[in-house]
Design an enzyme around this catalytic site. Sequence first.
Site, PDB file in Angstrom:
ATOM      1  N   ASP A  15      33.001  34.266  40.143  1.00  0.00           N
ATOM      2  CA  ASP A  15      33.775  35.361  40.838  1.00  0.00           C
ATOM      3  C   ASP A  15      35.160  34.558  40.798  1.00  0.00           C
ATOM      4  O   ASP A  15      35.470  33.453  40.706  1.00  0.00           O
ATOM      5  CB  ASP A  15      33.099  35.714  42.307  1.00  0.00           C
ATOM      6  CG  ASP A  15      34.182  36.940  42.909  1.00  0.00           C
ATOM      7  OD1 ASP A  15      34.576  37.613  42.306  1.00  0.00           O
ATOM      8  OD2 ASP A  15      34.162  36.796  44.047  1.00  0.00           O
ATOM      9  N   SER A  16      36.075  35.463  41.175  1.00  0.00           N
ATOM     10  CA  SER A  16      37.468  35.127  41.459  1.00  0.00           C
ATOM     11  C   SER A  16      37.656  34.176  42.711  1.00  0.00           C
ATOM     12  O   SER A  16      38.350  33.151  42.583  1.00  0.00           O
ATOM     13  CB  SER A  16      38.588  36.304  41.399  1.00  0.00           C
ATOM     14  OG  SER A  16      37.951  37.224  42.536  1.00  0.00           O
ATOM     15  N   TYR A  47      41.919  38.395  41.029  1.00  0.00           N
ATOM     16  CA  TYR A  47      42.026  39.011  39.937  1.00  0.00           C
ATOM     17  C   TYR A  47      42.347  40.427  39.970  1.00  0.00           C
ATOM     18  O   TYR A  47      42.913  41.012  38.829  1.00  0.00           O
ATOM     19  CB  TYR A  47      40.772  38.956  39.211  1.00  0.00           C
ATOM     20  CG  TYR A  47      40.156  37.616  38.744  1.00  0.00           C
ATOM     21  CD1 TYR A  47      40.748  36.307  39.090  1.00  0.00           C
ATOM     22  CD2 TYR A  47      38.893  37.548  38.093  1.00  0.00           C
ATOM     23  CE1 TYR A  47      40.495  35.122  38.420  1.00  0.00           C
ATOM     24  CE2 TYR A  47      38.401  36.432  37.425  1.00  0.00           C
ATOM     25  CZ  TYR A  47      39.208  35.110  37.951  1.00  0.00           C
ATOM     26  OH  TYR A  47      38.925  33.943  37.139  1.00  0.00           O
ATOM     27  N   GLY A  48      42.480  41.143  41.199  1.00  0.00           N
ATOM     28  CA  GLY A  48      42.252  42.691  41.075  1.00  0.00           C
ATOM     29  C   GLY A  48      43.645  43.165  40.847  1.00  0.00           C
ATOM     30  O   GLY A  48      43.879  44.359  40.751  1.00  0.00           O
ATOM     31  N   CYS A  78      32.009  39.224  39.940  1.00  0.00           N
ATOM     32  CA  CYS A  78      33.444  39.910  40.296  1.00  0.00           C
ATOM     33  C   CYS A  78      33.550  41.404  39.372  1.00  0.00           C
ATOM     34  O   CYS A  78      33.215  41.345  38.244  1.00  0.00           O
ATOM     35  CB  CYS A  78      34.415  38.745  39.688  1.00  0.00           C
ATOM     36  SG  CYS A  78      36.099  39.542  40.006  1.00  0.00           S
ATOM     37  N   ASN A  79      33.816  42.362  40.223  1.00  0.00           N
ATOM     38  CA  ASN A  79      33.997  43.699  39.423  1.00  0.00           C
ATOM     39  C   ASN A  79      35.137  43.750  38.496  1.00  0.00           C
ATOM     40  O   ASN A  79      34.926  44.415  37.542  1.00  0.00           O
ATOM     41  CB  ASN A  79      34.211  44.537  40.521  1.00  0.00           C
ATOM     42  CG  ASN A  79      32.803  45.078  41.156  1.00  0.00           C
ATOM     43  OD1 ASN A  79      32.124  46.077  40.872  1.00  0.00           O
ATOM     44  ND2 ASN A  79      32.453  44.263  42.287  1.00  0.00           N
ATOM     45  N   GLU A 157      39.463  39.160  54.019  1.00  0.00           N
ATOM     46  CA  GLU A 157      39.616  37.743  53.972  1.00  0.00           C
ATOM     47  C   GLU A 157      40.133  37.307  55.486  1.00  0.00           C
ATOM     48  O   GLU A 157      40.136  36.164  55.882  1.00  0.00           O
ATOM     49  CB  GLU A 157      40.388  37.410  52.704  1.00  0.00           C
ATOM     50  CG  GLU A 157      39.578  37.706  51.548  1.00  0.00           C
ATOM     51  CD  GLU A 157      39.711  36.725  50.606  1.00  0.00           C
ATOM     52  OE1 GLU A 157      40.719  35.975  50.536  1.00  0.00           O
ATOM     53  OE2 GLU A 157      38.996  36.798  49.604  1.00  0.00           O
ATOM     54  N   CYS A 189      33.764  46.649  44.378  1.00  0.00           N
ATOM     55  CA  CYS A 189      34.448  45.244  44.726  1.00  0.00           C
ATOM     56  C   CYS A 189      33.320  44.290  45.410  1.00  0.00           C
ATOM     57  O   CYS A 189      32.748  44.982  46.611  1.00  0.00           O
ATOM     58  CB  CYS A 189      35.734  45.493  45.214  1.00  0.00           C
ATOM     59  SG  CYS A 189      36.597  44.185  45.704  1.00  0.00           S
ATOM     60  N   THR A 190      33.655  43.182  45.213  1.00  0.00           N
ATOM     61  CA  THR A 190      32.683  42.184  45.950  1.00  0.00           C
ATOM     62  C   THR A 190      32.830  42.260  47.267  1.00  0.00           C
ATOM     63  O   THR A 190      31.900  41.849  48.023  1.00  0.00           O
ATOM     64  CB  THR A 190      32.916  40.818  45.671  1.00  0.00           C
ATOM     65  OG1 THR A 190      34.634  40.618  45.497  1.00  0.00           O
ATOM     66  CG2 THR A 190      32.441  40.339  44.121  1.00  0.00           C
ATOM     67  N   HIS A 191      34.143  42.454  47.841  1.00  0.00           N
ATOM     68  CA  HIS A 191      34.536  42.599  49.175  1.00  0.00           C
ATOM     69  C   HIS A 191      33.902  43.696  49.967  1.00  0.00           C
ATOM     70  O   HIS A 191      33.763  43.279  51.195  1.00  0.00           O
ATOM     71  CB  HIS A 191      35.916  42.314  49.568  1.00  0.00           C
ATOM     72  CG  HIS A 191      36.465  40.725  49.127  1.00  0.00           C
ATOM     73  ND1 HIS A 191      36.012  40.292  47.852  1.00  0.00           N
ATOM     74  CD2 HIS A 191      37.002  39.606  49.896  1.00  0.00           C
ATOM     75  CE1 HIS A 191      36.406  39.008  47.864  1.00  0.00           C
ATOM     76  NE2 HIS A 191      37.174  38.896  49.019  1.00  0.00           N
TER      77      HIS A 191
HETATM   78  N1  DGL Z   1      36.152  39.624  43.054  1.00  0.00           N
HETATM   79  C1  DGL Z   1      37.056  40.884  42.905  1.00  0.00           C
HETATM   80  C2  DGL Z   1      36.497  42.104  42.661  1.00  0.00           C
HETATM   81  O1  DGL Z   1      35.237  42.111  42.886  1.00  0.00           O
HETATM   82  C3  DGL Z   1      38.056  41.210  44.490  1.00  0.00           C
HETATM   83  C4  DGL Z   1      39.069  39.739  44.821  1.00  0.00           C
HETATM   84  C5  DGL Z   1      39.962  39.716  43.622  1.00  0.00           C
HETATM   85  O2  DGL Z   1      40.833  40.837  43.455  1.00  0.00           O
HETATM   86  O3  DGL Z   1      40.160  38.657  42.944  1.00  0.00           O
HETATM   87  O4  DGL Z   1      37.097  42.733  41.878  1.00  0.00           O
END
Ligand code: DGL
Length: 271
Positions: A15-16, A47-48, A78-79, A157, A189-191
């Site tokens: 994941d990022s 990454y988003g 990671c999405n 976060e 999204c993961t979060h």
């Molecule tokens: N892991 C990213 C996602 O699921 C969220 C955090 C990021 O933007 O890196 O899109």
Amino acid sequence: MSASIRARKPIGVFDSGLGGLSIIREVRKILPRESIAYFGDLAHLPYGIKSTEQIRQFSLQNADFLVRLGVKLLVVACNSSSSAAFKWLQRRVPVPVVDVIQPVVREAAKVTRTGRIAVIGTSATIESGAYPRALLELNRRFQITVQPCPLFVPLVEEGWRHDRIAESVVKKYLIPVKNKRPDVLILGCTHYPLLKPMIRKVLGPGIRLLDAVKPATEEIKSTLIRLGLQTGQRGDGKMHIYLSDRPRNFIRVGEQFLGEKLTHVHQVHLS
Ligand code: DGL
């Protein structure tokens, strides 16, 4: 390498950052004997907000690192990576790849009654069009609403998940979504699963909230079974975490995602 030796290798997950640990939590519950190598690309987070080309380049670096460690399966947790790089990565890595979009999309298609499905995610995920593409491949009549929610990741976060700031941000993004009357909302999204209580409060009870955690874990399990890659080892699997930058608040927030103490954490440099 024989199949039984390969089956003893860890599952590689990247994941990022730390959001992908929510999937690990479920994998540890459902597949407790499997070992896990997790890579969090903190050096390039988030990454988003990045371009497809950048996300692909980072994703390939992460995948190469895990493949060099000897993983038997790669999970793109990671999405933003899944939407920019899943099929592209499948053609470039020598192990099977599971993403977080296809499994939840299949689930959404199964449970929707009205065919009105909403998707929220990072700007990169929404701009890629990956969710509507995957949904429309399953049923061309689905009516899809998409909404980027770029402030959700920093809210989680910071640990601001339950206060008035979170409530007004969630309202700002999601009231227009609610007005489209979807019966399913994909948290792409993961979060976002950590914001579920606030999202539920703002949207009320009528909309089903789906995230990738359970469907992706089922997909990991069925892929291992299908390919004869389930470990035959006894006892609990090990978990090692590799990070491309210093952990900062990774441990504190990561333990919320994982629901257990983080122990074997290593900082690595990818070149
Ligand atoms: N892991 C990213 C996602 O699921 C969220 C955090 C990021 O933007 O890196 O899109």
